[in-house]
Enzyme design. Structure first.
Site, PDB file in Angstrom:
ATOM      1  N   LYS A  80      34.586  43.838 -28.735  1.00  0.00           N
ATOM      2  CA  LYS A  80      35.209  44.646 -27.677  1.00  0.00           C
ATOM      3  C   LYS A  80      34.137  45.233 -26.768  1.00  0.00           C
ATOM      4  O   LYS A  80      32.967  45.307 -27.120  1.00  0.00           O
ATOM      5  CB  LYS A  80      35.977  45.820 -28.306  1.00  0.00           C
ATOM      6  CG  LYS A  80      37.182  45.456 -29.163  1.00  0.00           C
ATOM      7  CD  LYS A  80      38.411  45.228 -28.333  1.00  0.00           C
ATOM      8  CE  LYS A  80      39.656  45.160 -29.211  1.00  0.00           C
ATOM      9  NZ  LYS A  80      39.535  44.193 -30.314  1.00  0.00           N
ATOM     10  N   SER A  96      41.526  35.444 -34.024  1.00  0.00           N
ATOM     11  CA  SER A  96      41.562  36.901 -33.983  1.00  0.00           C
ATOM     12  C   SER A  96      40.799  37.490 -32.806  1.00  0.00           C
ATOM     13  O   SER A  96      40.945  38.663 -32.509  1.00  0.00           O
ATOM     14  CB  SER A  96      40.978  37.450 -35.285  1.00  0.00           C
ATOM     15  OG  SER A  96      39.690  36.912 -35.480  1.00  0.00           O
TER      16      SER A  96
END
Lengths: 226, 226
Positions: B184, B145
């Site tokens: 992120k 992921s």
DNA sequence: TTGACATACGAACGTTCGTTCCGCTATACT
DNA sequence: AGTATAGCGGAACGAACGTTCGTATGTCAA
């Protein structure tokens, strides 16, 4: 709950901290008298007493009748620095240059000379597996060309120098027909070679075995984000 | 060309190798007599003589009149192991669990207790930057992921525990609305937050600042390929 | 041959350093 | 009060350990 740090007296904590610093600077453990001098203990017997306490508490090991026969074991509370005795769990590896798509890898001259200390990086020994450190080197990645290998710019790639590969190895290959270096998983299929990107959604490429020069096997990748 | 290894006599090479091994096992340097015993030198004066040779050649340092006042400096030829005196260039970091898209990061209980030694990994200190090791931890990545963060399965991510972030930091965030953890780059834009994947071709996502829980800042990533 | 130099040996010496023992104080428990 | 018990100090002892010195061997060049 483990034995709490607060179980240690002020002096005992001070001794641990001093030992840590001393060993970093000197490279060998301090004597009882040196410990006493630093920690304000005026008697060697008291130092000895507290050292034995620290042994009981699991922070130290001693070797009887041996000068400086002290070693720290486990972690020093509050610092989380690793035990000093495991000094060689890290290995120095030469950082020999860059790897980029458009250029062949430049290996160190194979003349067996040594590298400048400046270009050595520290690597935890476990990242090398069982490989002979003498044939391991590191490259920094230049450009985004290795993205399909899940490797970003400025990543450091640890490689073992080798000219052949087994199926499943991640290798650095030079493709003469494309004048390109790339990092891919290696699968030999007949007289062709399938080079599979690490990124699962990307497609493999197929090349002639003779048009595929393996230069090294990737052992690990280290990325400093910032 | 640097000083060649062959300049050292058989005995001197043996002494270096012995010192290396001895320090690994004992945690402190050997005595002159111990060196002699191992290397087959029956006179302390001869050991002393050869030790001074090694000092001249740059392989050793000595401290006068100090028992076991020896330390290796620089690299031991042929082994490329790093000098023993720099024992704390590596830090132990707790490996506290996994990170996967579908689960929040589980941080260690914030009770200040210590972790099991089993779950500690060695990290070169330079990967931590100037961060306090006490607030650094590691996670292994489960699943694919994190691919858009250029992070593969089984990678080890080194994080600093923090609840806020600066623009440009790579952070681990928990998105309550999606019940998802992701890695992120963080950019605050008004009352929104732009979360930018590390992979340059992938699109950012925008979330409400209140729907974006920062759990840590990514310091580095370590990947073992083999 | 002679002399300089590198290497090696062994013994003796003196310092370094761990160990031990005795005494002192403070606190806690009976 | 008496008495353990933990912690500290000082001094002396003896083993550990580095240093020094006298000597011996081998090589190489003058």
């Amino acid at each position: 709950m483990k034995k709490a740090f607060s179980k240690l007296s002020e002096r005992q904590q001070k001794i641990l901290r001093f030992m840590q610093n001393y060993m970093e600077e000197a490279g060998y453990p301090p004597t009882i008298r040196e410990i006493g001098e630093d920690t304000g203990i005026n008697s060697t017997s008291v130092v000895n007493y507290n050292l034995n306490k620290l042994v009981d508490a699991g922070y130290l090991e001693r070797t009887d009748k041996v000068s400086r026969g002290l070693r720290l074991v486990g972690e020093i509370p509050g610092t989380r620095k690793k035990k000093v005795i495991q000094a060689t769990q890290t290995t120095q590896v030469p950082l020999v240059g860059h790897i980029a798509a458009g250029q062949p890898i430049q290996l160190p001259d194979d003349t067996g000379q040594y590298y400048d200390d400046d270009d050595m990086i520290d690597v935890p020994a476990n990242l090398l597996g069982n490989n002979d450190p003498a044939h391991v080197f590191a490259l920094t990645v230049r450009g985004d060309s290795m993205i399909d290998a899940m490797i970003a710019e400025n990543d450091v790639v640890i490689l073992r120098e080798q000219r052949t590969a087994n199926n499943g190895d991640m290798v650095a290959v030079w493709l003469p027909q494309d004048s390109e270096t790339t990092l891919k998983y290696f699968y030999k299929e007949g007289d062709k070679v399938r080079l599979q990107p690490a990124h699962p959604t990307m497609e493999p490429i197929y090349v002639d075995a003779k048009n595929c020069e393996v230069h090294g096997k990737v052992l690990s990748v280290i990325r400093r984000v910032h």
